[in-house]
Design an enzyme around this catalytic site. Structure first.
Site, short mmCIF file in Angstrom:
data_model
loop_
_atom_site.label_atom_id
_atom_site.label_comp_id
_atom_site.label_asym_id
_atom_site.label_seq_id
_atom_site.Cartn_x
_atom_site.Cartn_y
_atom_site.Cartn_z
N CYS A 114 0.81 -1.23 0.00
CA CYS A 114 0.00 0.00 0.00
C CYS A 114 0.84 1.27 0.00
O CYS A 114 0.40 2.30 -0.49
CB CYS A 114 -0.95 0.00 1.20
SG CYS A 114 -2.17 -1.34 1.15
N HIS A 262 -3.52 7.23 0.93
CA HIS A 262 -3.75 5.92 0.34
C HIS A 262 -5.19 5.50 0.62
O HIS A 262 -5.68 5.64 1.74
CB HIS A 262 -2.78 4.90 0.92
CG HIS A 262 -3.22 3.48 0.72
ND1 HIS A 262 -3.49 2.97 -0.53
CD2 HIS A 262 -3.48 2.49 1.60
CE1 HIS A 262 -3.88 1.71 -0.41
NE2 HIS A 262 -3.88 1.39 0.87
N ASN A 292 -9.78 -0.45 -2.70
CA ASN A 292 -8.38 -0.30 -2.37
C ASN A 292 -7.55 -0.91 -3.48
O ASN A 292 -7.55 -2.12 -3.67
CB ASN A 292 -8.11 -1.00 -1.03
CG ASN A 292 -6.66 -0.89 -0.59
OD1 ASN A 292 -5.78 -0.55 -1.36
ND2 ASN A 292 -6.40 -1.20 0.67
#
Length: 335
Positions: A114, A262, A292
């Site tokens: 991530c 993020h 995501n």
């Protein structure tokens, strides 16, 4: 010494939209349950045979290069961030070099999940600051959909992730008041197993072990996430690394024109927004549409925000990420 500036941005997402209602047909879940916990309404999944991590990265890169005004032959280096490479090896950086028809420049793959794009930007920034390279292509691209447990057993993870790619061209900037001002990177490996995909891996279960056991209950090759633990750590580390970046540049929270976190979970972004007292115009979220997308989430969101005119010349832009590893980081940019 130079600074690096973002000269061009681009993103690509598959056309295949998968809504929460679509998932409820194959998983024991529903739109309300997913939105309440994540804020996600839909995500994009590739259609096998049409897109890969590399091909999506190439499509995003082509847009970024065109917008940058930098000729392909003037790209000096590639940094590709992903947790979902087409092959176990080689990584996708060299495949991008091939598919874009670039000269035989170096290609580096970043495996920081991530926070991958933040790490990739930091690496590219250092190469440019030292004068080694002038124009670097930075890509974040992910295909999650083909590696998720799309059953009720895996619903805590599988409803969260989507596929997509984003790219940036970093170029040399001689005005030291502009461009990337600083980057800040951290890790805490003692929590590595709290968000992990263990197999196949050379250190534990390789493909031969999985095939030999032929165990239908084996979950080692699906992602595992201790959701509550990750959430609690994320909100702390996000806050710390944003403050670290501001302090390093003698900036205040009020100086932030745009924060692009993020896109892990809308609830995390909302928590950080509230903690810092930022308005909706100062934070950009698009997890509602894409889920995501790990290393792709920041470049996709950054590109969208720029396309919508939410980022202008002179703005202070903060990028921040936290994820598996645990790894986290921030980038402070004067646009």
């Amino acid at each position: 010494m130079y600074h690096s500036k973002i000269a061009g941005l681009g993103y690509y997402v598959p056309e295949n939209v998968v809504t929460n209602d679509d998932l409820s047909k194959i998983i024991d879940t529903n739109d309300e349950w997913i939105q309440e916990r994540t804020g996600i309404q839909e995500r994009r999944h590739i259609i096998k045979g049409e897109d890969t991590t590399t091909s999506m990265g190439v499509k995003a890169a082509e847009i970024a290069i065109e917008r940058s005004g930098v000729a392909k032959e003037d790209i000096d280096f590639i940094v590709f961030a992903t947790l979902s490479p087409d092959y176990y090896f080689p990584g996708p950086g060299v495949l991008v070099q091939r598919d874009l028809g670039l000269r035989t420049i170096g290609a580096l793959d970043v495996r920081n999940q991530c926070s991958g794009f933040v790490y990739a930007l930091s690496v590219a920034d250092q190469y440019i600051k030292t004068g080694m390279y002038k124009n670097i292509l930075v890509i974040g691209s992910e295909v999650h959909s083909t590696g998720l447990d799309m059953t009720t057993r895996g619903r805590g993870v599988s409803v969260i992730f989507g596929d997509g790619a984003g790219a940036a061209v970093l170029s040399r900037e001689e005005d030291l008041t502009k461009g990337i001002l600083s980057t800040h990177l951290h890790s805490e490996g003692q929590h590595a197993e709290e968000l992990v995909l263990k197999a196949p891996g050379m250190g534990g279960r390789w493909v031969s072990d999985i095939l030999a056991d032929n165990d239908p209950d084996d979950e080692s090759y699906f992602p595992y996430m201790n959701g509550q633990f990750v959430f609690k750590n994320a909100v702390v580390r996000f806050s710390e690394v944003i403050n670290e970046g501001l302090q390093a540049n003698n900036l205040e929270v009020s100086d932030i024109d745009m924060l692009i976190p993020h896109q892990a979970n809308l609830r995390i972004s909302q928590f950080i927004q509230k903690k810092f007292g930022l308005t909706d115009d100062q934070v950009y979220n698009n997890i509602q549409k894409y889920g995501n997308t790990t290393a792709a989430s920041i470049p996709i969101a950054l590109t969208e925000a720029w396309e919508k005119g939410k980022i202008k010349s002179g703005d202070t832009v903060v990028l921040a990420a936290f994820g598996s590893g645990f790894t986290w980081g921030s980038v402070i940019i004067k646009w």
